[in-house]
Design a protein around this motif. Structure first.
Motif, short mmCIF file in Angstrom:
data_model
loop_
_atom_site.label_atom_id
_atom_site.label_comp_id
_atom_site.label_asym_id
_atom_site.label_seq_id
_atom_site.Cartn_x
_atom_site.Cartn_y
_atom_site.Cartn_z
N CYS A 39 -76.20 -10.76 13.68
CA CYS A 39 -75.99 -9.54 14.48
C CYS A 39 -77.09 -8.51 14.23
N ASN A 40 -77.37 -8.27 12.95
CA ASN A 40 -78.43 -7.31 12.61
C ASN A 40 -79.79 -7.79 13.12
N SER A 41 -80.08 -9.08 12.92
CA SER A 41 -81.39 -9.64 13.31
C SER A 41 -81.56 -9.63 14.83
N THR A 42 -80.47 -9.89 15.57
CA THR A 42 -80.55 -9.91 17.03
C THR A 42 -80.98 -8.55 17.58
N ILE A 276 -69.22 -4.77 0.95
CA ILE A 276 -70.21 -5.83 1.22
C ILE A 276 -69.88 -6.65 2.46
N LEU A 277 -68.62 -6.60 2.94
CA LEU A 277 -68.25 -7.34 4.14
C LEU A 277 -68.28 -6.46 5.38
N TYR A 278 -67.63 -5.31 5.26
CA TYR A 278 -67.37 -4.46 6.42
C TYR A 278 -68.59 -3.63 6.82
N HIS A 279 -69.21 -3.00 5.86
CA HIS A 279 -70.29 -2.06 6.20
C HIS A 279 -71.52 -2.72 6.84
N PRO A 280 -72.07 -3.82 6.31
CA PRO A 280 -73.27 -4.40 6.94
C PRO A 280 -73.03 -4.90 8.36
N LEU A 281 -71.76 -5.20 8.69
CA LEU A 281 -71.42 -5.65 10.04
C LEU A 281 -71.07 -4.48 10.94
N PHE A 282 -70.71 -3.36 10.32
CA PHE A 282 -70.31 -2.17 11.07
C PHE A 282 -71.50 -1.57 11.83
N ASN A 283 -72.66 -1.52 11.18
CA ASN A 283 -73.85 -0.90 11.80
C ASN A 283 -74.25 -1.55 13.13
N PRO A 284 -74.48 -2.88 13.15
CA PRO A 284 -74.90 -3.49 14.43
C PRO A 284 -73.84 -3.40 15.51
N ILE A 285 -72.55 -3.46 15.13
CA ILE A 285 -71.48 -3.36 16.12
C ILE A 285 -71.48 -1.97 16.75
N ILE A 286 -71.57 -0.95 15.92
CA ILE A 286 -71.58 0.44 16.42
C ILE A 286 -72.78 0.69 17.32
N TYR A 287 -73.98 0.32 16.84
CA TYR A 287 -75.18 0.59 17.64
C TYR A 287 -75.26 -0.32 18.86
N GLY A 288 -74.76 -1.55 18.72
CA GLY A 288 -74.78 -2.47 19.85
C GLY A 288 -73.85 -2.06 20.97
N LEU A 289 -72.72 -1.44 20.61
CA LEU A 289 -71.73 -1.04 21.62
C LEU A 289 -71.95 0.37 22.14
N GLN A 290 -72.37 1.27 21.25
CA GLN A 290 -72.45 2.68 21.62
C GLN A 290 -73.79 3.11 22.21
N MET A 291 -74.87 2.45 21.84
CA MET A 291 -76.19 2.83 22.37
C MET A 291 -76.40 2.10 23.70
N LYS A 292 -76.46 2.88 24.77
CA LYS A 292 -76.48 2.31 26.13
C LYS A 292 -77.64 1.33 26.35
N GLU A 293 -78.84 1.70 25.92
CA GLU A 293 -80.01 0.84 26.15
C GLU A 293 -79.91 -0.48 25.38
N ILE A 294 -79.44 -0.41 24.13
CA ILE A 294 -79.28 -1.62 23.34
C ILE A 294 -78.19 -2.50 23.94
N ALA A 295 -77.08 -1.88 24.34
CA ALA A 295 -75.97 -2.64 24.96
C ALA A 295 -76.44 -3.34 26.23
N LYS A 296 -77.28 -2.68 27.00
CA LYS A 296 -77.79 -3.26 28.25
C LYS A 296 -78.60 -4.52 27.96
N HIS A 297 -79.47 -4.46 26.98
CA HIS A 297 -80.30 -5.62 26.63
C HIS A 297 -79.46 -6.74 26.00
N LEU A 298 -78.42 -6.37 25.25
CA LEU A 298 -77.53 -7.38 24.67
C LEU A 298 -76.78 -8.14 25.76
N LYS A 299 -76.28 -7.41 26.76
CA LYS A 299 -75.57 -8.05 27.88
C LYS A 299 -76.49 -9.01 28.63
N ARG A 300 -77.74 -8.57 28.83
CA ARG A 300 -78.72 -9.41 29.51
C ARG A 300 -79.01 -10.68 28.70
N LEU A 301 -79.11 -10.52 27.39
CA LEU A 301 -79.37 -11.67 26.51
C LEU A 301 -78.21 -12.66 26.56
#
Length: 308
Positions: A39-42, A276-301
């Motif tokens: 998730c982070n790498s994507t 160690i489980l929740y926090h490293p996965l929390f960042n990409p989920i929050i930014y992937g869902l909440q940031m419109k431009e990133i979410a747009k590119h994720l949907k396209r991918l």
């Protein structure tokens, strides 16, 4: 036995019945480590590939997610190896190194969040000056400082810990963190004072600066149009959620562990696992869902993957 020699081993006494549940622990950690890395790498790759995302805000997000990858890789491979071997020990020098990397990355996260808040402050409160202030050289400088300052300051701390005499060889944790402080024969006043200095310099002052910038952003947004308020909410809310989440875990790690509160082992394990489980996965989920431009590119991918 020489306490500071390479032959000194510490026992990690944080797991509940490791020998009984070690394969279950292994599966949980392995299943979580894969999505954390992927998730982070994507999102990092999306920001790298798409020129529309080559803006300071997204570059800081990529740096934050890269920090999460390093943070997890510092912990997970060692844990997975321990589960397979059934061992709960670590060489003291390696333990110091893991703690050094852990706190360097944790401090870097605070400084990266501080840089992001400054970027949002300039963008919303000084929009006409934004291109002149947030130039490429400024962004690079902020990134270098965010990673270099903690490394330099924690190197001093690591040297102090390496030279101390230890009398206890059991850590109340599943990896090497602040609990190293509790195994000293004599509590070092120098270490305690320097620890307070680092806490102020890399946590408290950045938090105060973030509060200042967001107070200014809220004031400007309240006085501005709906468009400005919407922009502020879209870009600042994910940042605040990540900040609050990370601050809670670091507060537990620094204050509760250092005060040696008498928590049950199960409670300690649950809190550490969340870090160690929740926090490293929390960042990409929050930014992937909440940031419109990133979410747009994720949907396209994802649509391209499905079509193939």
């Amino acid at each position: 036995m020489d306490d500071t020699s390479n032959g000194t081993y510490l026992t990690l006494d944080g797991f509940v019945e490791l020998h009984k549940y070690r394969y279950l622990y292994f599966m949980i950690m392995f299943v979580m480590y894969i999505p954390i890395i992927s998730c982070n790498s994507t999102i990092i790759c999306l920001i790298w590939i798409h020129k529309t995302l080559h803006e300071p805000m997204y570059i800081f997000i990529a740096a934050l997610l890269l920090n999460s990858v390093f943070y997890s890789t510092n912990i997970y491979p060692k844990l997975l190896a321990d589960f397979l071997s059934g061992k709960e020990t670590v060489a003291y020098p390696l333990c110091l190194f893991q703690a050094f990397i852990y706190y360097s990355l944790a401090a870097s996260e605070f400084l990266l969040l501080t840089a992001m808040s400054y970027d949002r402050y300039v963008s919303i409160c000084k929009p006409l000056q934004y291109p002149a202030i947030m130039r490429k050289t400024t962004v690079i400088l902020l990134l270098v400082l965010a990673w270099l300052v903690p490394l330099c300051e924690l190197t001093v701390s690591a040297v102090l810990y390496a030279n101390m005499k230890i009398c206890s060889f059991t850590l109340k944790g599943i990896f090497c963190n602040n609990s190293i402080y509790s195994i000293q024969c004599v509590r070092s006043v120098t270490l305690a004072i320097y620890g307070v200095f680092m806490l102020l310099n890399m946590v408290l002052f950045p938090l105060l600066f973030i509060l200042f910038t967001y107070t200014r952003i809220l004031i400007i947004s309240y006085r501005s149009s709906k468009t400005v308020r919407r922009k502020a909410a879209q870009t600042c809310l994910p940042h605040l959620l990540v900040l609050i989440n990370f601050s809670c875990f670091i507060t537990y790690d620094i204050i509760i562990v250092r005060l040696e509160s008498d928590f049950a082992k199960t409670v300690r394990l649950i809190m550490i696992l969340q870090m160690i489980l929740y926090h490293p996965l929390f960042n990409p989920i929050i930014y992937g869902l909440q940031m419109k431009e990133i979410a747009k590119h994720l949907k396209r991918l994802f649509s391209q993957v499905k079509s193939h």
